[in-house]
Design a protein around this motif. Sequence first.
Motif, PDB file in Angstrom:
ATOM      1  N   VAL A  52     -94.081  45.154 -15.236  1.00 32.48           N
ATOM      2  CA  VAL A  52     -94.760  46.182 -14.462  1.00 32.48           C
ATOM      3  C   VAL A  52     -94.436  47.534 -15.079  1.00 32.48           C
ATOM      4  O   VAL A  52     -93.255  47.859 -15.295  1.00 32.48           O
ATOM      5  N   ARG A  53     -95.485  48.299 -15.396  1.00 34.57           N
ATOM      6  CA  ARG A  53     -95.251  49.676 -15.823  1.00 34.57           C
ATOM      7  C   ARG A  53     -95.201  50.551 -14.573  1.00 34.57           C
ATOM      8  O   ARG A  53     -96.201  50.728 -13.878  1.00 34.57           O
ATOM      9  N   LEU A  54     -94.017  51.071 -14.308  1.00 38.21           N
ATOM     10  CA  LEU A  54     -93.817  51.932 -13.156  1.00 38.21           C
ATOM     11  C   LEU A  54     -94.416  53.305 -13.418  1.00 38.21           C
ATOM     12  O   LEU A  54     -94.788  53.646 -14.540  1.00 38.21           O
ATOM     13  N   ASN A  55     -94.475  54.111 -12.380  1.00 35.05           N
ATOM     14  CA  ASN A  55     -94.830  55.516 -12.566  1.00 35.05           C
ATOM     15  C   ASN A  55     -93.653  56.265 -13.186  1.00 35.05           C
ATOM     16  O   ASN A  55     -92.505  55.797 -13.175  1.00 35.05           O
ATOM     17  N   GLY A  56     -93.938  57.431 -13.766  1.00 34.97           N
ATOM     18  CA  GLY A  56     -92.947  58.192 -14.509  1.00 34.97           C
ATOM     19  C   GLY A  56     -91.684  58.456 -13.719  1.00 34.97           C
ATOM     20  O   GLY A  56     -91.745  58.721 -12.508  1.00 34.97           O
ATOM     21  N   PRO A  57     -90.524  58.419 -14.371  1.00 35.28           N
ATOM     22  CA  PRO A  57     -89.244  58.509 -13.666  1.00 35.28           C
ATOM     23  C   PRO A  57     -89.005  59.816 -12.940  1.00 35.28           C
ATOM     24  O   PRO A  57     -88.198  59.872 -12.011  1.00 35.28           O
ATOM     25  N   GLU A  58     -89.689  60.870 -13.321  1.00 38.95           N
ATOM     26  CA  GLU A  58     -89.498  62.159 -12.657  1.00 38.95           C
ATOM     27  C   GLU A  58     -90.605  62.463 -11.652  1.00 38.95           C
ATOM     28  O   GLU A  58     -90.629  63.544 -11.069  1.00 38.95           O
ATOM     29  N   GLY A  59     -91.526  61.544 -11.444  1.00 39.08           N
ATOM     30  CA  GLY A  59     -92.646  61.773 -10.545  1.00 39.08           C
ATOM     31  C   GLY A  59     -92.369  61.324  -9.113  1.00 39.08           C
ATOM     32  O   GLY A  59     -91.302  60.771  -8.811  1.00 39.08           O
ATOM     33  N   PRO A  60     -93.339  61.498  -8.218  1.00 31.30           N
ATOM     34  CA  PRO A  60     -93.120  61.230  -6.796  1.00 31.30           C
ATOM     35  C   PRO A  60     -93.193  59.758  -6.404  1.00 31.30           C
ATOM     36  O   PRO A  60     -92.850  59.413  -5.270  1.00 31.30           O
ATOM     37  N   VAL A  92     -91.464  39.186 -11.426  1.00 33.16           N
ATOM     38  CA  VAL A  92     -91.334  40.289 -12.386  1.00 33.16           C
ATOM     39  C   VAL A  92     -90.334  39.909 -13.466  1.00 33.16           C
ATOM     40  O   VAL A  92     -89.179  39.591 -13.174  1.00 33.16           O
ATOM     41  N   SER A  93     -90.768  39.961 -14.725  1.00 37.44           N
ATOM     42  CA  SER A  93     -89.891  39.628 -15.849  1.00 37.44           C
ATOM     43  C   SER A  93     -89.294  40.855 -16.512  1.00 37.44           C
ATOM     44  O   SER A  93     -88.330  40.737 -17.275  1.00 37.44           O
ATOM     45  N   GLY A  94     -89.875  42.030 -16.262  1.00 37.54           N
ATOM     46  CA  GLY A  94     -89.358  43.246 -16.876  1.00 37.54           C
ATOM     47  C   GLY A  94     -90.063  44.460 -16.325  1.00 37.54           C
ATOM     48  O   GLY A  94     -91.160  44.357 -15.758  1.00 37.54           O
ATOM     49  N   LEU A  95     -89.437  45.608 -16.470  1.00 33.46           N
ATOM     50  CA  LEU A  95     -90.009  46.873 -16.024  1.00 33.46           C
ATOM     51  C   LEU A  95     -90.193  47.790 -17.227  1.00 33.46           C
ATOM     52  O   LEU A  95     -89.267  47.987 -18.027  1.00 33.46           O
ATOM     53  N   ARG A  96     -91.386  48.357 -17.337  1.00 36.94           N
ATOM     54  CA  ARG A  96     -91.697  49.287 -18.415  1.00 36.94           C
ATOM     55  C   ARG A  96     -91.672  50.698 -17.838  1.00 36.94           C
ATOM     56  O   ARG A  96     -92.367  50.997 -16.861  1.00 36.94           O
ATOM     57  N   LEU A  97     -90.859  51.542 -18.450  1.00 38.03           N
ATOM     58  CA  LEU A  97     -90.621  52.887 -17.926  1.00 38.03           C
ATOM     59  C   LEU A  97     -91.353  53.899 -18.802  1.00 38.03           C
ATOM     60  O   LEU A  97     -90.979  54.099 -19.963  1.00 38.03           O
ATOM     61  N   PRO A  98     -92.374  54.551 -18.267  1.00 40.71           N
ATOM     62  CA  PRO A  98     -93.130  55.510 -19.072  1.00 40.71           C
ATOM     63  C   PRO A  98     -92.427  56.861 -19.150  1.00 40.71           C
ATOM     64  O   PRO A  98     -91.548  57.182 -18.352  1.00 40.71           O
ATOM     65  N   LYS A  99     -92.850  57.614 -20.178  1.00 42.28           N
ATOM     66  CA  LYS A  99     -92.413  59.010 -20.309  1.00 42.28           C
ATOM     67  C   LYS A  99     -90.894  59.168 -20.290  1.00 42.28           C
ATOM     68  O   LYS A  99     -90.345  60.125 -19.729  1.00 42.28           O
ATOM     69  N   VAL A 100     -90.207  58.238 -20.937  1.00 40.89           N
ATOM     70  CA  VAL A 100     -88.757  58.360 -21.058  1.00 40.89           C
ATOM     71  C   VAL A 100     -88.448  59.408 -22.124  1.00 40.89           C
ATOM     72  O   VAL A 100     -88.951  59.339 -23.245  1.00 40.89           O
ATOM     73  N   ALA A 101     -87.629  60.363 -21.763  1.00 44.02           N
ATOM     74  CA  ALA A 101     -87.312  61.461 -22.676  1.00 44.02           C
ATOM     75  C   ALA A 101     -85.820  61.597 -22.949  1.00 44.02           C
ATOM     76  O   ALA A 101     -85.436  62.157 -23.982  1.00 44.02           O
ATOM     77  N   VAL A 102     -84.978  61.107 -22.019  1.00 43.15           N
ATOM     78  CA  VAL A 102     -83.530  61.238 -22.180  1.00 43.15           C
ATOM     79  C   VAL A 102     -82.851  59.940 -21.745  1.00 43.15           C
ATOM     80  O   VAL A 102     -83.373  59.199 -20.896  1.00 43.15           O
ATOM     81  N   PRO A 103     -81.672  59.638 -22.283  1.00 42.04           N
ATOM     82  CA  PRO A 103     -80.993  58.378 -21.955  1.00 42.04           C
ATOM     83  C   PRO A 103     -80.666  58.210 -20.482  1.00 42.04           C
ATOM     84  O   PRO A 103     -80.659  57.091 -19.960  1.00 42.04           O
TER      85      PRO A 103
END
Length: 268
Positions: free
Chosen positions: A62-70, A85-96
Motif C-alpha cells: 500500500v502506498r500511503l499518503n505523504g508522511p508530513e501530510g494530514p 498487507v505485505s509492505g508499505l510504500r512511503l512517498p516523498k521521503v526526504a530524511v531518515p
Amino acid sequence: MTPLTWLYVPGDRPHVVDKALVAGADVVVIDLEDAVAPDRKEYARAATAERLADPQPVPVHVRLNGPEGPWAAADLAALADLPGVSGLRLPKVAVPEQIRRTAKSTALPLYALLESALGIEHAYAIATAHPALRGLSLGEADLRSDLGVRADTGLDWCRARVVVAARAAGLAPPPQSVHPDVRDLDGLAASCAHGRALGFVGRAAIHPRQLPVIARAYLPTPEELAEAETVLKAAATEQGALALPDGRFIDAAAVAQAQRTLSMARGA
C-alpha cells in the motif's frame, strides 16, 4: 525471487483492485496517495482496509499518503497490521527520521520513494535508516518537477544515485518509476532497456498491458544466458582471471554477474 512488475491501482476503485490482483503482476500496489482525490481519501483507506483484512493471492503493498501530510497517521493506523498487507510504500521521503518514525508503528517491511532533491541527497542515509526498510525507488514525476528537469535523461544522475545507495546499503536493486503513456509500449520497452543499463531491476506499471513488456525487458535474453553459461563453465575449470576462446578476459566480478544472470532466469 526479485519482483519485476509492480502494478499500481487506485485505492478508491475496489473493482479495479480486484482485477489487478489477477493481472499477473509480481506485486500489486494499492495507491492511497496521488491516484486518489482529497475528498476520496477516507473512502480509499476504508475500502483498502476492508479488502486487505484477509491474505491475498499475490503480495500487496500500500502506498500511503505523504508522511508530513494530514492523512498519513490515519493510513498507518488502519493498515499497519492487516494480514493482506505485505509492505508499505512511503512517498516523498526526504530524511531518515521519516523511516524511523514509521517503523515505530508497524512491523511491516517499508519501501521509500525519493521524490525531491533533498531525498536524493539523503539517499544512503534513508537506505540505512532502519532495518525495516527493504527498498528504495524514485517518484520521477515529482522529482522532475522539483528539479525543473525537462529532458528524460536529466534524471539519469538521480537514477544512478538511488541504484548506488541501494547497493551500498545491501538492499535489492530498485525498480524503475512508471512509464506514464500506457499506449506507448515501444517507448516503454526502450525506457526499460535504458533503466536496465543503469542498474534497475523491474518496473512499476499503471496498466496491465505494460506488465509483459516490463518482464521481457528485464529477463535475461538467450544471448545473455549463453554468455553466462560460458563464463561459469570456464570458471569451473580454472581459477582466477582467465581468457575465453573469443579472447575476452574474465575475473571474479564477471563470474558473479553470470551467476546473477542465471539466478534471475531460474526465478522467472
